[in-house]
Design an enzyme around this catalytic site. Structure first.
Site, PDB file in Angstrom:
ATOM      1  N   HIS A 177       0.875  -1.196   0.000  1.00  0.00           N
ATOM      2  CA  HIS A 177       0.000   0.000   0.000  1.00  0.00           C
ATOM      3  C   HIS A 177       0.904   1.235   0.000  1.00  0.00           C
ATOM      4  O   HIS A 177       1.734   1.398  -0.895  1.00  0.00           O
ATOM      5  CB  HIS A 177      -0.919  -0.107   1.228  1.00  0.00           C
ATOM      6  N   HIS A 196      -2.185  -2.413  -9.753  1.00  0.00           N
ATOM      7  CA  HIS A 196      -3.201  -1.839  -8.876  1.00  0.00           C
ATOM      8  C   HIS A 196      -4.415  -2.744  -8.861  1.00  0.00           C
ATOM      9  O   HIS A 196      -4.769  -3.330  -9.879  1.00  0.00           O
ATOM     10  CB  HIS A 196      -3.602  -0.437  -9.353  1.00  0.00           C
ATOM     11  N   ASP A 241       2.558   5.589  -6.933  1.00  0.00           N
ATOM     12  CA  ASP A 241       3.785   5.616  -6.139  1.00  0.00           C
ATOM     13  C   ASP A 241       5.052   5.474  -6.969  1.00  0.00           C
ATOM     14  O   ASP A 241       6.155   5.576  -6.446  1.00  0.00           O
ATOM     15  CB  ASP A 241       3.755   4.477  -5.094  1.00  0.00           C
TER      16      ASP A 241
END
Ligand code: CMC
Length: 391
Positions: free
Chosen positions: A228, A269, A326
């Site tokens: 995460h 994802h 990210d």
């Protein structure tokens, strides 16, 4: 499985109704309260987005002024929190400190808090948004042995944070204009993402009627993991380990080998199966920030090579694995002088807006039930106790 379905990892289970954020994973669409993330990234600012997430509407000029004033008013940290922080070992991870210190706020504000009162709930949300950067910067300064700085409340949210992080008394902090702007944009992009693991955690804890600061501390704990929010830190470590663009192909091969236990961090994802719209914005921002700062980071070359190689590879194409939010964010944070160990903390500051918005939405709904999943039992069938001398 009786009267319930087995859904490991909740891939097909909606746990709540929510009017905050919409994602279309096939089309790469992300909307906060109906507004496309691209438009918010271009025109809005983080505090305005926080207001939007919490209250459902963009603020008028007066509402924004009042909201900003209120957040600014609550940026201070209770003096005893400093003593609390000093209990941590000097090399504690800032996420560990953030989780502990935010949880401890439950002990500071409990007697005045009535979570059945909407005004009390709203105040808890404001406090969390206001204090998160102060506590985050304090955790960083503690880790490098610097004294904690007061929040400078004549500054806006992002400038204030950068000052608390980097300012020293004798020298004025000379921030390039792009720094606070870049930070603000990253905060907007990370502000909410519907029922991700940390937000679901906040809701699950919140569903028991727990103290809001404890709920957010639980969210911080969930965010920390590398699958995460910890991914931004893990991406940078991975790029450093790859070390050179010529090693990229080898890293991609390793990520395809399930036995290696290695995944491309910042790739893939649960919901986006086309592209992550936040990644597109961040990639562009990354080039712009590095250019404006006059920084050339070899890690950016490695990241771009990695993206190119992976996107052409059958394995990643088939599984619809694309760079996520990210993948490039860490390179921007690094260019701004933020240390790797603080990357996930940065994510937490931004996501606080989403966490509190979800907690407020849930707490205002009298029909909400306690979150209590079922399980598929795989243990032994009923058997009789055997005394220890007979085992
Ligand atoms: N590298 C290599 N293979 C991958 C990766 C990756 N990054 N991500 C998924 N796969 C493979 C996975 O092995 C599986 O293959 P197979 O079908 O052959 O078994 C397939 O792709 C589907 O993956 P999954 O693990 O079932 O997908 P998920 O929805 O459970 O997990 C994820 C999503 C984001 C946890 C995962 O893609 C991952 O671990 N990515 C790396 C960590 C990361 O970047 N996390 C940040 C997510 S975005 C921001 C945030 O939430 O904080």
């Amino acid at each position: 499985t009786g009267h319930f379905t087995y859904d490991q990892g909740f891939v097909a289970t909606a746990s709540c109704k929510s009017a905050i954020t919409y994602i279309d994973g096939d089309e790469g669409v992300l909307l906060y309260r109906g507004y496309p993330i691209e438009q918010l990234a271009k025109h809005s600012n983080f505090l305005e987005v926080a207001h939007l997430l919490i209250n459902g509407e963009l603020p008028t000029a007066d509402e924004f002024k009042a909201f900003e004033h209120e957040v600014t008013h609550h940026t201070m940290m209770h003096e005893s929190l400093k003593t609390f922080m000093q209990g941590f070992h000097y090399d504690a991870h800032p996420m560990a400190m953030l989780c502990g210190v935010i949880g401890s706020l439950a002990a500071f504000y409990h007697d005045k808090l009535d979570i059945d009162d909407p005004e009390h709930r709203r105040l808890a949300a404001i406090r969390l948004i206001a204090k998160m950067p102060t506590i985050a910067a304090a955790a960083y300064r503690y880790s490098i042995g610097w004294p904690i700085r007061f929040p400078r409340n004549n500054l806006d949210y992002c400038h204030r944070f950068l000052h608390m992080m980097f300012e020293v008394p004798s020298e004025p902090l000379d921030l390039p204009p792009v720094a606070a702007k870049a930070l603000d944009l990253l905060f907007i992009l990370h502000a909410d993402h519907e029922q991700n693991a940390s937000t679901s955690t906040v809701r699950l804890v919140g569903s028991t009627g727990a103290n809001p600061y404890a709920c957010i501390a639980a969210g911080i704990a969930a965010l920390w993991g590398p699958a995460h929010g910890g991914a931004n830190e893990a991406v940078l470590t991975m790029l450093q380990e790859i070390g050179d663009a010529k090693n990229v192909a080898q890293a991609v091969e390793r990520a395809k080998d399930k036995d290696s236990g290695f995944r491309l961090m910042g790739f893939g994802h649960r919901v986006y199966k086309n592209f992550d719209p936040r990644a597109t914005i961040i990639r562009e921002m990354c080039h712009k920030v590095l250019n404006e700062l006059g920084v050339s980071d070899p890690l950016l070359d490695i990241a771009m090579e990695l993206e190119q190689v992976a996107l052409k590879d059958e394995y990643f194409v088939q599984r619809k694995l694309y760079p996520n939010v990210d993948f490039y964010s860490g390179i921007i944070y690094k260019a701004l002088g933020i240390p790797t160990s603080m990357f996930t903390v940065m994510f937490a500051i931004a996501r606080t807006a989403g966490w509190v918005a979800h907690w407020l939405e849930q707490s205002a709904d009298p029909t909400v039930k306690i979150g209590r999943p079922r399980q598929v039992y795989t243990g032994p069938v009923s058997r009789d106790y055997v005394s220890i001398d007979k085992r």
